[in-house]
Write a protein that holds these residues in place. Structure first.
Motif, mmCIF file in Angstrom:
data_model
loop_
_atom_site.group_PDB
_atom_site.id
_atom_site.type_symbol
_atom_site.label_atom_id
_atom_site.label_comp_id
_atom_site.label_asym_id
_atom_site.label_seq_id
_atom_site.Cartn_x
_atom_site.Cartn_y
_atom_site.Cartn_z
ATOM 1 N N VAL A 183 0.843 -1.191 0.000
ATOM 2 C CA VAL A 183 0.000 0.000 0.000
ATOM 3 C C VAL A 183 0.882 1.247 0.000
ATOM 4 N N THR A 184 0.699 2.062 -1.013
ATOM 5 C CA THR A 184 1.497 3.280 -1.168
ATOM 6 C C THR A 184 0.725 4.516 -0.739
ATOM 7 N N ALA A 185 -0.588 4.398 -0.669
ATOM 8 C CA ALA A 185 -1.452 5.539 -0.367
ATOM 9 C C ALA A 185 -1.739 5.620 1.127
ATOM 10 N N GLY A 186 -1.932 6.844 1.569
ATOM 11 C CA GLY A 186 -2.330 7.094 2.951
ATOM 12 C C GLY A 186 -3.530 8.027 2.951
ATOM 13 N N ALA A 187 -3.498 9.012 3.812
ATOM 14 C CA ALA A 187 -4.582 9.980 3.876
ATOM 15 C C ALA A 187 -4.688 10.793 2.587
ATOM 16 N N ASP A 188 -3.632 10.785 1.773
ATOM 17 C CA ASP A 188 -3.639 11.510 0.497
ATOM 18 C C ASP A 188 -4.564 10.865 -0.529
ATOM 19 N N ALA A 189 -4.828 9.582 -0.401
ATOM 20 C CA ALA A 189 -5.737 8.847 -1.291
ATOM 21 C C ALA A 189 -6.494 7.833 -0.437
ATOM 22 N N PRO A 190 -7.446 8.320 0.365
ATOM 23 C CA PRO A 190 -8.064 7.472 1.388
ATOM 24 C C PRO A 190 -8.781 6.234 0.859
ATOM 25 N N GLU A 191 -9.447 6.328 -0.282
ATOM 26 C CA GLU A 191 -10.152 5.148 -0.786
ATOM 27 C C GLU A 191 -9.186 4.049 -1.206
ATOM 28 N N ARG A 192 -8.112 4.430 -1.857
ATOM 29 C CA ARG A 192 -7.109 3.439 -2.273
ATOM 30 C C ARG A 192 -6.454 2.811 -1.044
ATOM 31 N N GLU B 218 3.092 7.215 1.587
ATOM 32 C CA GLU B 218 2.307 7.889 2.634
ATOM 33 C C GLU B 218 1.675 6.933 3.641
ATOM 34 N N SER B 219 1.520 5.667 3.283
ATOM 35 C CA SER B 219 0.966 4.717 4.255
ATOM 36 C C SER B 219 1.971 4.389 5.352
ATOM 37 N N GLY C 82 -1.230 5.166 17.003
ATOM 38 C CA GLY C 82 -2.283 6.165 16.940
ATOM 39 C C GLY C 82 -2.617 6.695 15.558
ATOM 40 N N ARG C 83 -1.744 6.507 14.586
ATOM 41 C CA ARG C 83 -1.981 7.097 13.264
ATOM 42 C C ARG C 83 -3.157 6.448 12.531
ATOM 43 N N ALA C 84 -3.309 5.141 12.633
ATOM 44 C CA ALA C 84 -4.430 4.475 11.953
ATOM 45 C C ALA C 84 -5.761 4.914 12.560
ATOM 46 N N THR D 219 12.049 0.177 4.327
ATOM 47 C CA THR D 219 13.256 0.776 4.897
ATOM 48 C C THR D 219 13.468 2.204 4.420
ATOM 49 N N GLN D 220 13.433 2.414 3.109
ATOM 50 C CA GLN D 220 13.674 3.760 2.573
ATOM 51 C C GLN D 220 12.569 4.732 2.975
ATOM 52 N N CYS D 221 11.336 4.252 2.975
ATOM 53 C CA CYS D 221 10.215 5.114 3.360
ATOM 54 C C CYS D 221 10.330 5.532 4.824
ATOM 55 N N ALA D 222 10.751 4.601 5.665
ATOM 56 C CA ALA D 222 10.957 4.915 7.078
ATOM 57 C C ALA D 222 12.070 5.946 7.230
ATOM 58 N N ALA D 223 13.175 5.740 6.535
ATOM 59 C CA ALA D 223 14.310 6.666 6.639
ATOM 60 C C ALA D 223 13.928 8.066 6.180
ATOM 61 N N ARG D 224 13.174 8.165 5.082
ATOM 62 C CA ARG D 224 12.766 9.485 4.581
ATOM 63 C C ARG D 224 11.882 10.221 5.573
ATOM 64 N N ARG D 225 11.182 9.485 6.405
ATOM 65 C CA ARG D 225 10.285 10.081 7.401
ATOM 66 C C ARG D 225 10.891 10.081 8.801
ATOM 67 N N GLU D 226 12.138 9.666 8.873
ATOM 68 C CA GLU D 226 12.875 9.588 10.145
ATOM 69 C C GLU D 226 12.157 8.714 11.168
ATOM 70 N N ILE D 227 11.582 7.610 10.682
ATOM 71 C CA ILE D 227 10.925 6.622 11.539
ATOM 72 C C ILE D 227 11.925 5.509 11.804
ATOM 73 N N THR D 228 12.089 5.142 13.060
ATOM 74 C CA THR D 228 13.010 4.067 13.430
ATOM 75 C C THR D 228 12.234 2.900 14.033
#
Length: 120
Positions: A9-18, A43-44, A51-53, A81-90
């Motif tokens: 899943v690549t979509a998050g709140a930016d494309a809620p239906e997807r 974005e997912s 809490g985000r979901a 991994t890359q998505c986490a790093a770009r968002r500084e999520i560990t």
């Protein structure tokens, strides 16, 4: 031979239906006895955080937090991994049960498990 499904899943709140569709398909497959691996990318990625979901709301859709709980309890949930790093999520930031892994693991899950893959 058991059946398996990998949902990316690549979509998050930016494309809620997807986004909701991806979680719904993954949770439905899991409830049907299919081995499911859900990959959070783009974005997912934010849904790997506590809490985000619960903040996600889409009329006439199952609560994303409920779907995520079922996937964490009986399936696999992976944050790119890359998505986490770009968002500084560990690893210290994510929900219990969420792993962080990269493309090699994604490919391995599909090829070695002979899984079906869906991308949303």
């Amino acid at each position: 031979m058991s059946r398996s499904l990998v949902v990316k899943v690549t979509a998050g709140a930016d494309a809620p239906e997807r986004c909701a569709q991806a979680f719904t398909v993954a949770a439905t497959a899991l409830a049907s006895g299919v081995d499911v691996s859900l990959w959070l990318t783009g974005e997912s990625s934010w849904f790997a955080l506590p809490g985000r979901a619960a903040e996600f709301d889409l009329p006439h859709s199952a609560p994303l937090s409920d779907l995520l709980i079922s996937l964490l309890s009986a399936g696999r949930v992976t944050l790119c991994t890359q998505c986490a790093a770009r968002r500084e999520i560990t690893e210290n930031d994510v929900l219990p049960g969420v792993r962080i892994a990269g493309a090699a693991v994604f490919v391995e899950e599909i090829l070695l498990d002979n899984a079906q893959a869906l991308v949303y």
